[in-house]
Design a protein around this motif. Structure first.
Motif, PDB file in Angstrom:
ATOM      1  N   UNK A  30      -2.562  98.058  24.497  1.00 33.40           N
ATOM      2  CA  UNK A  30      -2.882  96.645  24.362  1.00 33.40           C
ATOM      3  C   UNK A  30      -1.901  95.809  25.193  1.00 33.40           C
ATOM      4  N   UNK A  31      -2.403  94.714  25.779  1.00 32.09           N
ATOM      5  CA  UNK A  31      -1.558  93.884  26.639  1.00 32.09           C
ATOM      6  C   UNK A  31      -0.302  93.403  25.920  1.00 32.09           C
ATOM      7  N   UNK A  32      -0.457  92.974  24.680  1.00 29.81           N
ATOM      8  CA  UNK A  32       0.695  92.489  23.933  1.00 29.81           C
ATOM      9  C   UNK A  32       1.738  93.564  23.734  1.00 29.81           C
ATOM     10  N   UNK A  33       1.288  94.764  23.391  1.00 25.89           N
ATOM     11  CA  UNK A  33       2.221  95.868  23.191  1.00 25.89           C
ATOM     12  C   UNK A  33       2.854  96.286  24.514  1.00 25.89           C
ATOM     13  N   UNK A  34       2.082  96.208  25.599  1.00 26.75           N
ATOM     14  CA  UNK A  34       2.620  96.533  26.926  1.00 26.75           C
ATOM     15  C   UNK A  34       3.799  95.618  27.258  1.00 26.75           C
ATOM     16  N   UNK A  35       3.629  94.327  27.012  1.00 25.60           N
ATOM     17  CA  UNK A  35       4.693  93.360  27.280  1.00 25.60           C
ATOM     18  C   UNK A  35       5.888  93.615  26.368  1.00 25.60           C
ATOM     19  N   UNK A  84       4.540  96.230  35.862  1.00 29.97           N
ATOM     20  CA  UNK A  84       3.604  96.157  36.980  1.00 29.97           C
ATOM     21  C   UNK A  84       2.200  96.086  36.405  1.00 29.97           C
ATOM     22  N   UNK A  85       1.467  95.041  36.750  1.00 27.46           N
ATOM     23  CA  UNK A  85       0.131  94.867  36.183  1.00 27.46           C
ATOM     24  C   UNK A  85      -0.813  94.229  37.179  1.00 27.46           C
ATOM     25  N   UNK A  86      -2.100  94.601  37.086  1.00 27.79           N
ATOM     26  CA  UNK A  86      -3.150  93.977  37.886  1.00 27.79           C
ATOM     27  C   UNK A  86      -3.958  92.994  37.051  1.00 27.79           C
ATOM     28  N   UNK A  87      -3.498  92.712  35.848  1.00 28.75           N
ATOM     29  CA  UNK A  87      -4.160  91.780  34.950  1.00 28.75           C
ATOM     30  C   UNK A  87      -3.434  90.440  35.001  1.00 28.75           C
ATOM     31  N   UNK A  88      -4.057  89.443  35.651  1.00 27.68           N
ATOM     32  CA  UNK A  88      -3.414  88.132  35.796  1.00 27.68           C
ATOM     33  C   UNK A  88      -3.082  87.514  34.447  1.00 27.68           C
ATOM     34  N   UNK A  89      -3.901  87.793  33.430  1.00 33.70           N
ATOM     35  CA  UNK A  89      -3.673  87.208  32.116  1.00 33.70           C
ATOM     36  C   UNK A  89      -2.358  87.626  31.492  1.00 33.70           C
ATOM     37  N   UNK A  90      -1.887  88.836  31.819  1.00 29.46           N
ATOM     38  CA  UNK A  90      -0.613  89.309  31.279  1.00 29.46           C
ATOM     39  C   UNK A  90       0.514  88.367  31.660  1.00 29.46           C
ATOM     40  N   UNK A  91       0.433  87.789  32.860  1.00 26.51           N
ATOM     41  CA  UNK A  91       1.516  86.944  33.358  1.00 26.51           C
ATOM     42  C   UNK A  91       1.507  85.544  32.746  1.00 26.51           C
ATOM     43  N   UNK A 109       6.810  85.879  27.419  1.00 20.32           N
ATOM     44  CA  UNK A 109       7.941  86.664  27.939  1.00 20.32           C
ATOM     45  C   UNK A 109       7.952  86.766  29.464  1.00 20.32           C
ATOM     46  N   UNK A 110       6.754  86.758  30.098  1.00 25.25           N
ATOM     47  CA  UNK A 110       6.701  86.792  31.555  1.00 25.25           C
ATOM     48  C   UNK A 110       7.004  85.423  32.143  1.00 25.25           C
ATOM     49  N   UNK A 111       6.477  84.365  31.508  1.00 24.94           N
ATOM     50  CA  UNK A 111       6.682  83.008  32.033  1.00 24.94           C
ATOM     51  C   UNK A 111       8.134  82.568  31.937  1.00 24.94           C
ATOM     52  N   UNK A 112       8.849  83.093  30.952  1.00 22.52           N
ATOM     53  CA  UNK A 112      10.251  82.703  30.767  1.00 22.52           C
ATOM     54  C   UNK A 112      11.212  83.713  31.392  1.00 22.52           C
ATOM     55  N   UNK A 113      10.664  84.753  32.026  1.00 20.32           N
ATOM     56  CA  UNK A 113      11.474  85.806  32.663  1.00 20.32           C
ATOM     57  C   UNK A 113      12.250  86.649  31.652  1.00 20.32           C
ATOM     58  N   UNK A 114      11.851  86.600  30.371  1.00 19.12           N
ATOM     59  CA  UNK A 114      12.429  87.521  29.399  1.00 19.12           C
ATOM     60  C   UNK A 114      11.995  88.941  29.734  1.00 19.12           C
ATOM     61  N   UNK A 115      10.812  89.049  30.334  1.00 21.00           N
ATOM     62  CA  UNK A 115      10.313  90.310  30.886  1.00 21.00           C
ATOM     63  C   UNK A 115      10.131  90.108  32.380  1.00 21.00           C
ATOM     64  N   UNK A 116      10.664  91.019  33.159  1.00 22.63           N
ATOM     65  CA  UNK A 116      10.496  90.956  34.599  1.00 22.63           C
ATOM     66  C   UNK A 116       9.161  91.592  34.965  1.00 22.63           C
ATOM     67  N   UNK A 117       8.407  90.946  35.824  1.00 26.61           N
ATOM     68  CA  UNK A 117       7.082  91.461  36.138  1.00 26.61           C
ATOM     69  C   UNK A 117       6.718  91.316  37.593  1.00 26.61           C
ATOM     70  N   UNK A 118       5.875  92.214  38.049  1.00 24.53           N
ATOM     71  CA  UNK A 118       5.366  92.176  39.416  1.00 24.53           C
ATOM     72  C   UNK A 118       3.847  92.220  39.342  1.00 24.53           C
ATOM     73  N   UNK A 129       4.863  83.703  36.079  1.00 21.18           N
ATOM     74  CA  UNK A 129       3.798  82.814  36.544  1.00 21.18           C
ATOM     75  C   UNK A 129       4.036  81.410  36.026  1.00 21.18           C
ATOM     76  N   UNK A 130       3.748  80.379  36.829  1.00 18.14           N
ATOM     77  CA  UNK A 130       3.933  78.997  36.366  1.00 18.14           C
ATOM     78  C   UNK A 130       3.013  78.703  35.184  1.00 18.14           C
ATOM     79  N   UNK A 131       3.432  77.807  34.317  1.00 13.67           N
ATOM     80  CA  UNK A 131       2.623  77.428  33.150  1.00 13.67           C
ATOM     81  C   UNK A 131       1.248  76.940  33.605  1.00 13.67           C
ATOM     82  N   UNK A 132       0.212  77.437  32.925  1.00  9.64           N
ATOM     83  CA  UNK A 132      -1.129  76.940  33.157  1.00  9.64           C
ATOM     84  C   UNK A 132      -1.768  77.370  34.449  1.00  9.64           C
TER      85      UNK A 132
END
Length: 214
Positions: A45-50, A61-68, A72-81, A206-209
């Motif tokens: 699940x996306x939430x568990x992945x994060x 690393x994800x190809x799902x834009x929604x994950x970003x 945690x991704x928006x605040x850089x608590x999780x680093x993502x590509x 990813x920027x908010x919104x």
């Protein structure tokens, strides 16, 4: 330098480790071939992945834009590509190396991503076919799963393929591509697919919104 991580120190020398989503199993194997610890979670699940990326400190690393769009991704608590769809796994690997400024290293275990340690020939007898022991003189054992490897044609093909992808990615530095908080580019066509996959964008929340461009 990875977003949210200070430069220097032992961690920087070791390089980042990666957590791939369900669409990027092939990329995880090619990153191992390039010398980086990469794991693949199928059907998570996306939430568990994060949450898993946050617990382990791995770059997601994800190809799902929604994950970003997750906090945690928006605040850089999780680093993502973010990895847009469209490229093959070796292309993805080459592009990730270019985007993060990573060199090609000695391969890691292709089964689990563990580090490989030299194993004296007499210690692998019984663990590999007798004909392999007779044919090869150098062996390595995975420090994580115990798998024994040797430099056969498969190993050589992986090393050559990753080097080609990395060299091509460096040459594509000026190409335009999708972005997640920074500019990104297209990677080189390196062939030899392992799995279906895609290219990449810059490491940043990813920027908010706003979704990263596909």
């Amino acid at each position: 330098m990875l977003v949210g991580e200070a430069g220097g120190g032992a961690g920087a020398a070791a390089g980042p480790s990666f957590l791939c989503d369900a669409m990027l199993g092939g990329l995880s194997r090619w990153l191992r071939g390039a010398g980086y610890d990469a794991t693949f979670e199928h059907g998570i699940d996306d939430g568990e992945l994060v949450r898993l990326a946050q617990r382990t400190g791995r770059v997601l690393l994800s190809s799902d834009a929604g994950v970003f769009e997750r906090r945690p991704l928006r605040t850089a608590a999780v680093r993502g590509l973010y990895v847009p769809r469209g490229l093959r796994p070796m292309e993805q690997a080459g592009f990730v190396l270019r985007e993060l400024g990573l060199p090609v290293r000695d391969p890691r275990c292709m089964a689990c991503g563990g580090a490989l340690a030299a194993a004296p020939k007499d210690t692998v007898r019984g663990a590999v076919p007798a004909m392999v022991v007779e044919r090869y003189d150098e062996f390595w054992r995975c420090e994580r799963c115990g798998k024994v490897l040797w430099k056969g044609s498969h190993w050589e093909g992986i090393v050559a393929g990753v080097a080609t992808a990395a060299a091509g990615a460096a040459g594509a530095a000026g190409a335009a591509g999708a972005a997640v908080g920074a500019d990104a580019g297209a990677a080189v066509d390196a062939g030899a697919a392992v799995d279906a996959g895609a290219g990449a964008a810059a490491l940043a929340p990813a920027p908010d919104g706003r979704k990263p461009s596909p």
